[in-house]
Enzyme design. Structure first.
Site, mmCIF file in Angstrom:
data_model
loop_
_atom_site.group_PDB
_atom_site.id
_atom_site.type_symbol
_atom_site.label_atom_id
_atom_site.label_comp_id
_atom_site.label_asym_id
_atom_site.label_seq_id
_atom_site.Cartn_x
_atom_site.Cartn_y
_atom_site.Cartn_z
ATOM 1 N N LYS A 55 -7.049 -35.212 0.086
ATOM 2 C CA LYS A 55 -7.161 -36.156 -0.815
ATOM 3 C C LYS A 55 -7.274 -35.845 -2.246
ATOM 4 O O LYS A 55 -6.803 -36.316 -3.129
ATOM 5 C CB LYS A 55 -8.028 -37.308 -0.180
ATOM 6 C CG LYS A 55 -7.558 -37.792 1.150
ATOM 7 C CD LYS A 55 -8.727 -38.648 1.769
ATOM 8 C CE LYS A 55 -8.310 -38.921 3.343
ATOM 9 N NZ LYS A 55 -9.218 -39.486 4.146
ATOM 10 N N GLN A 99 -15.707 -40.564 3.990
ATOM 11 C CA GLN A 99 -14.778 -39.901 4.914
ATOM 12 C C GLN A 99 -15.421 -40.304 6.199
ATOM 13 O O GLN A 99 -16.719 -40.048 6.480
ATOM 14 C CB GLN A 99 -14.620 -38.419 4.829
ATOM 15 C CG GLN A 99 -13.716 -37.922 5.882
ATOM 16 C CD GLN A 99 -12.550 -38.109 5.892
ATOM 17 O OE1 GLN A 99 -11.683 -38.498 4.581
ATOM 18 N NE2 GLN A 99 -11.838 -38.489 6.901
ATOM 19 N N ASP A 122 -10.151 -47.537 -0.070
ATOM 20 C CA ASP A 122 -9.698 -47.215 1.403
ATOM 21 C C ASP A 122 -9.918 -48.289 2.490
ATOM 22 O O ASP A 122 -9.261 -48.250 3.453
ATOM 23 C CB ASP A 122 -10.549 -46.025 1.812
ATOM 24 C CG ASP A 122 -10.211 -45.299 2.988
ATOM 25 O OD1 ASP A 122 -8.883 -45.197 3.029
ATOM 26 O OD2 ASP A 122 -10.979 -44.730 3.702
#
Ligand code: NAP
Length: 282
Positions: A55, A99, A122
């Site tokens: 990322k 994450q 996200d």
């Protein structure tokens, strides 16, 4: 006839070129500032570390900065929430990625929900999910939103189709179902207690495999002419669906690798640029 390959790698590369232009325009407008994605990695899981690194690399490819935060495995829920608060209050940060998964002592849901809506690039908060489900503006959860972008790019008809989603996780199956519903598909969501999975899979015009088990969904269950989306990725380069036998049977499918995976990262980056534009243009 061979199936259409829904090439996520190519679509992501094409979008990156557009994102690079947008970031350069922003830099010119905002005295050299770029959108910034903060990534939070808790613990030392090698797969998670690799995803976070990928990322960060994708940010660099589009000329954007990222802020990599690494926290020890022993981090508590409160400590992680404090870190998220700090990033929420940092006006230089436009997107926050926590994450998944975090170590088991941490209440992941509480931490996800601590992310400010405008920085939830996200698409992991309950608020963002609820707004998206109601058709209100919110950043979509990256993997299903990436799948929607891929279907849209290839002009796959969705309205009136029967979409069968196998898996109901908060970051994949559930938001996928809501996004396809928004586009007027008729939805069936399957999970570990579903009875007669092969029969339901056989009724899918659009099949999404999000089970987390290698080649669990068998080629012989799938209707010819179905559109097949495989979110899985396992050692040996296979997904959640037995894809090889489908290449000449279905109308379209996402390859593994090179289908859903690149679109997930690309969507996260695109949504960070969207967020950066909102903030830096003002
Ligand atoms: P997850 O949280 O483990 O969820 C798996 C889902 O599959 C659950 O809803 C589970 O049902 C269901 N399931 C398990 N066994 C089943 C069975 N025998 N029959 C029917 N359903 C069953 O996984 P996830 O995070 O959603 O990920 C799913 C897949 O997508 C994985 O392969 C993962 O690697 C992949 N993934 C890819 C990306 C990407 O960027 N490409 C991102 C995220 C995930 P219950 O709810 O009943 O337990």
């Amino acid at each position: 006839m061979p199936a259409l390959i829904l090439d996520g790698k190519a679509v992501a590369a094409e979008t990156e070129a557009e994102l690079l232009e947008r970031v350069n325009e922003l830099k010119a407008l905002a005295q050299g500032k770029t959108p910034i994605l903060a990534t939070i990695l808790v613990g030392d899981d090698p797969a998670s570390a690799t995803y976070v690194k990928m990322k960060g690399n994708a940010c660099r490819r589009v000329g954007m900065e990222s802020l990599a935060i690494e926290l020890p495995k022993s981090t508590t829920t409160d400590q992680l929430r404090e870190k998220i608060d700090e990033l929420n209050n940092n006006s230089e940060v436009h997107g926050i990625l926590l994450q998944h998964p975090v170590p088991s002592q941490i209440e992941e849901r509480l931490c996800f929900d601590n992310i400010a809506l405008e920085k939830d690039v996200d698409g992991v908060t309950c608020l963002g999910f609820g707004r998206m489900s109601m058709g209100e503006p919110a950043y979509g959860c990256a993997t299903p939103q990436g799948i929607m972008r891929l279907l849209e790019y290839y002009e796959i008809p969705i309205e009136g189709k029967h979409a069968v989603i196998v898996g109901r996780s908060p970051i994949l199956g559930k938001p996928m179902a809501m996004m396809l519903l928004q586009k007027n598909a008729t939805i069936t969501i399957c999970h570990s207690r579903t009875k007669d999975l092969p029969k339901i899979v056989g009724e899918a015009d659009i099949l999404v495999g999000a089970v987390g088990k290698p080649e669990f969904l068998r080629a012989e269950w799938v209707k010819s002419d179905a559109v097949v989306v495989d979110a899985g990725y396992h050692p040996g380069g296979v997904g959640d669906i037995e894809l090889k036998a489908l290449a000449d049977k279905v109308s379209a499918y996402t390859p593994v690798p090179g289908g859903v995976g690149p679109m997930t990262i690309n969507t996260l980056i695109k949504q960070t640029v969207d967020s950066g534009e909102k903030s830096l243009r003002n």
